[in-house]
Design an enzyme around this catalytic site. Sequence first.
Site, PDB file in Angstrom:
ATOM      1  N   CYS A  19     -22.493 -34.059   3.608  1.00  0.00           N
ATOM      2  CA  CYS A  19     -22.456 -32.693   3.069  1.00  0.00           C
ATOM      3  C   CYS A  19     -23.476 -32.543   1.941  1.00  0.00           C
ATOM      4  O   CYS A  19     -24.286 -31.607   1.927  1.00  0.00           O
ATOM      5  CB  CYS A  19     -21.064 -32.355   2.539  1.00  0.00           C
ATOM      6  SG  CYS A  19     -19.752 -32.378   3.766  1.00  0.00           S
ATOM      7  N   CYS A  83     -19.533   1.670 -31.388  1.00  0.00           N
ATOM      8  CA  CYS A  83     -19.645   2.793 -30.457  1.00  0.00           C
ATOM      9  C   CYS A  83     -20.060   2.270 -29.085  1.00  0.00           C
ATOM     10  O   CYS A  83     -20.257   1.071 -28.890  1.00  0.00           O
ATOM     11  CB  CYS A  83     -20.654   3.820 -30.966  1.00  0.00           C
ATOM     12  SG  CYS A  83     -22.346   3.196 -31.004  1.00  0.00           S
ATOM     13  N   ASP A 495       3.530  -0.217   6.718  1.00  0.00           N
ATOM     14  CA  ASP A 495       4.202  -1.208   7.558  1.00  0.00           C
ATOM     15  C   ASP A 495       5.662  -0.773   7.651  1.00  0.00           C
ATOM     16  O   ASP A 495       6.157  -0.045   6.783  1.00  0.00           O
ATOM     17  CB  ASP A 495       4.084  -2.589   6.902  1.00  0.00           C
ATOM     18  CG  ASP A 495       4.880  -3.644   7.630  1.00  0.00           C
ATOM     19  OD1 ASP A 495       4.784  -3.707   8.867  1.00  0.00           O
ATOM     20  OD2 ASP A 495       5.623  -4.384   6.959  1.00  0.00           O
ATOM     21  N   ASP A 684       3.785  -5.764   2.655  1.00  0.00           N
ATOM     22  CA  ASP A 684       4.464  -6.750   1.807  1.00  0.00           C
ATOM     23  C   ASP A 684       3.499  -7.727   1.146  1.00  0.00           C
ATOM     24  O   ASP A 684       3.907  -8.612   0.414  1.00  0.00           O
ATOM     25  CB  ASP A 684       5.524  -7.510   2.597  1.00  0.00           C
ATOM     26  CG  ASP A 684       4.931  -8.292   3.768  1.00  0.00           C
ATOM     27  OD1 ASP A 684       3.697  -8.431   3.825  1.00  0.00           O
ATOM     28  OD2 ASP A 684       5.707  -8.754   4.614  1.00  0.00           O
ATOM     29  N   ASP A 688       0.554  -8.525   6.012  1.00  0.00           N
ATOM     30  CA  ASP A 688      -0.300  -7.347   6.107  1.00  0.00           C
ATOM     31  C   ASP A 688      -1.616  -7.533   5.352  1.00  0.00           C
ATOM     32  O   ASP A 688      -2.342  -6.552   5.116  1.00  0.00           O
ATOM     33  CB  ASP A 688       0.435  -6.120   5.553  1.00  0.00           C
ATOM     34  CG  ASP A 688       1.659  -5.769   6.373  1.00  0.00           C
ATOM     35  OD1 ASP A 688       1.542  -5.697   7.605  1.00  0.00           O
ATOM     36  OD2 ASP A 688       2.735  -5.587   5.781  1.00  0.00           O
TER      37      ASP A 688
END
Length: 790
Positions: A19, A83, A495, A684, A688
Site C-alpha cells: 500500500c 466587528c 419512513d 430513524d 434510512d
Amino acid sequence: MSEQKHTDLGVTGMTCAACSTRVEKVLNKMDGVEAQVNLPMERASIDYDPSQVKMEDIESRIEKLGYGVEKDTVDLDISGMTCAACSNRIEKVLNKTEGVENATVNLANETGTIEYRTGALSVEDMIARIRKLGYDAAPRASEEEKQSNKEKQITKQKYKLIASAILSAPLLLTMFTHLFGVELPGIFMNFWFQMALATPVQFVIGWTFYRGAYNNLRNKSANMDVLVALGTSAAYFYSVVEGLRALGNPGMEPHLYFETSAVLITLILLGKYFETIAKGRTTQAISGLLELQAKEATVLRNGETVQVPVDQVQVEDIVLVRPGEKIPVDGVVIEGETSVDESMLTGEALPVGKSQGEALTGSTINKNGTIKMKATKVGNDTALAGIIRVVEQAQGSKAPIQRMADVISGYFVPIVVAIALVTFAIWYIVVAPGDMALALGASIAVLVIACPCALGLATPTSIMVGTGKGAEMGILYKGGEHLEATHKLDTIVFDKTGTITKGEPEVTDMEMDEEALQYLISAEAYSEHPLAEAITAHRRDIERKPVDHFEAIPGAGIRATVAGRTVRVGTKKWMEQGTESFEDQADRWEEEAKTVMFVELDGEVRGTIAVADQVKPEAKDALKNLRDKNIHLVMLTGDNEKTAQAIARQVGIDTVIAGVVPEEKAFHVEQLQKEGRHVAMVGDGINDAPALASADIGIAIGTGTDVAIETADVTILGGDLHLLSKAVDLSNLTMQNIRQNLFWALFYNSAGIPVAALGLLAPWVAGAAMAFSSVSVVSNSLRLRRKKVA
C-alpha cells in the site's frame, strides 16, 4: 521556478508495504512532487512545487487510490474581535494557510472551528497565526471556564467604562455651553483642564482601539478600530493644535473638541458593555444543558459505596441511584425497578418504567425506586454530551445568508474611510471654505456612524438563539445551514415503521374466551417472535400454564403442548377448517392492515387475535399541521402496498411509495428533487441513512441517544411528530429575525452615512447611534427566545 513547499499528510487505510509503496510511486509520478510514505507512522512526507501541482490534487490522487487523508478539527476561543471585519480577516488568513482545509470564525460567540490536515501544521501554528494578526486565541475552554472568563471580561469592561464616564462627564457638560449657552465655572473651558481629562480616555482607556487599528493596518486590512481611532484622534489632535495656537495668541478663541473624542470612546465602551452582556444571553441554551448534568455519582467499588465526581465514573462501573437523584451517566439497569423522568430528553411529561436490562440516559431523574445500573457511556460519549456537542457546532457554524454580510463587511471600512476623506474635502473646500471645525465634525461623524459591528452580529446571534431555542424544545439542528434550509421545505418524506408508527407491534383486537387466552399466552411465552412478545405483553396478569413441548412453524405459526393440551396459533390457511365463525371479523381487521392469527385448542378454533404496529397517537394531528403549511407529504416504506395505504389513510398522507428496499429510498428522494422540490427525509437515522443523506434535510426522529444525532441534519428528540412542524416554524422565525437584523444594519449604515456627511449629525450623536446599533441587533435576536412556536 517557484519555491518548493513541504507538508506532512496522515494517510489512512494502508495495510501493508504494498500500500505505502503504491501511494509513494503514484505521488512521485505527479509533476513537481517528491514523496516518501511511512507505513508504520501512516504518514506521507511531501515536497511539491505549487506552480505545478496543488495540494488538493495530491489529496485527490491519494483518495482515488482508495486511501484517506487524515484530518483533524480544533475549536478555538478567539478574543479581541470588535466587528465583522475582524472575524472575516482571521477566517481569510486561516483559509489561506497551508494545511488548513476549512476555517469558520464566529464573531457572536468569539470562536473559530478549523479543519486541517493532520501533520501539516499544529494547533500552536494556527494560534500563532491568529496572534500575528493582533488577536488572541486558545484551545476551546470548558463552558464553566468560558463563563468565568466572560464574567472577568465584563467586570474589566465595567471598570473601564466607569473610569471613562467619570473623566468624560465634565467634558460632556461643556457641550451644553456650546449648544444651550449654559454657564459653567471658567475651569471647565480651560484648555489644560480639558486635555488633562481627555488624554487618559484617549490613550489609556482607548488604547485598545489604537492597538487593534495598528494590527489591522499592519496586515493590510481595516476594521471598526481603524474608524474609531481615526475619528477620535482627529478630534483630539485638532483640539490640541487649537489650544496651543490660542496660548500663543491671547485674543484667539480656540475650538476644542476634546468632549467629542472622550464622549465617543465612552459611548462606544457603553455599547460594547451592553453588547457583551446581551451576547452572553444568546448562549444560555448551552449553559442550561450543562446544568442538567449530574455532579456526583454513588459507585460500588471494592464492596463499598463511594461518592465520586461524575467525570470519574468509568465504563462498567456499578452505580447506585436512589429516588430523586439524577442518573449520572448512560447505562442499563442491572437490579431493581423504578420510573424515570426523561422529559429533559424526550419532552414527555410522564415517567417511563425501567426494569432489569433496560437502558438509562444520563441526567434523567430517578423518580421512586432505588436501582443499580452498569455504566455503558461516560464523559463525552453520553447522550447529553452528544446533544451539547451538536448545539455548540450549530451555534459556531455559518448560515449561507451570512456570506452576504461577510462580503459587504470586507469592503465596508475602506469605502467608509474614503467617504470620510471626500466629506472633509467637500466641506473644507466647497461648503464652508477654510472652516476646519465643520469639515472635521462631518468627517468624524461619517467615520463613527459607519462601523459595521451590527452587520457582523446580525446573522450569528440569530443562529445562536434559534439553535439554542430548538435544543430546549427537543429539536437539534446540526448547523446554521440546516436551520436556514428547513424553512424552504415543500416536501417531507416519511419512513413508516418507528416514524409514523410506534415501531413495536401490539395487540389491537381480540375475540376469544378467557381459557383460550390463557393457553395462547402460555404458548407464546416460549416464542421469540415480535408478535409473540406483543401478545404476552398484552396480558401479563394471566397465570401461565406449564409448556411440555414447543415448535415454531416458519410462515405458519406455532404448535405447543400446554398442560397436556394441544395449542396451535397461526394463519387461516394453516388452520384449514373451523375458522368460519371468526372469518368476517378477521377480514375486517386485515383490511385495516393488521396481522390476524387464529387460536386452536385441542383441534377446535376458539378465537382470533389481531396485532399491528400502531400509529403514534399524535401522528394525524401533527401531519395535518404540516399539510396546513402547504407541505406535500409522502410515505416511503418497505412494507406492502395494502398496509402502507391503510396507515396513510389514518394519518392523511396522499402519496405512498411501498415495497421499497432501503437502498432504493435514496433514488425516490432524488426523483422528487428533480421535480424541483426541497425535500426532507424523516427516518430513524440508521436503515434510512442513504435517503437521509440524499435529502436536502435529513431528519432523524427518535430518542437521539445513538446514531441519529451523528447522521442527521436535524434530530427530533423523543419522537414527537409535532416537533416537525415546530422545526419548520422555528426556521421561519429565525430567518425572519436574520432578515430584520440585516435590513436594519444595512439601512442604518446606508441612511446614517449621508446624514453624517451633510453635517446633520454631531459626532457624539453618531457615536451613540453606532454603539447602540449593535445592542439593538443582539436584542432583536434575543426576542426569538420569547417567540411562541406553534
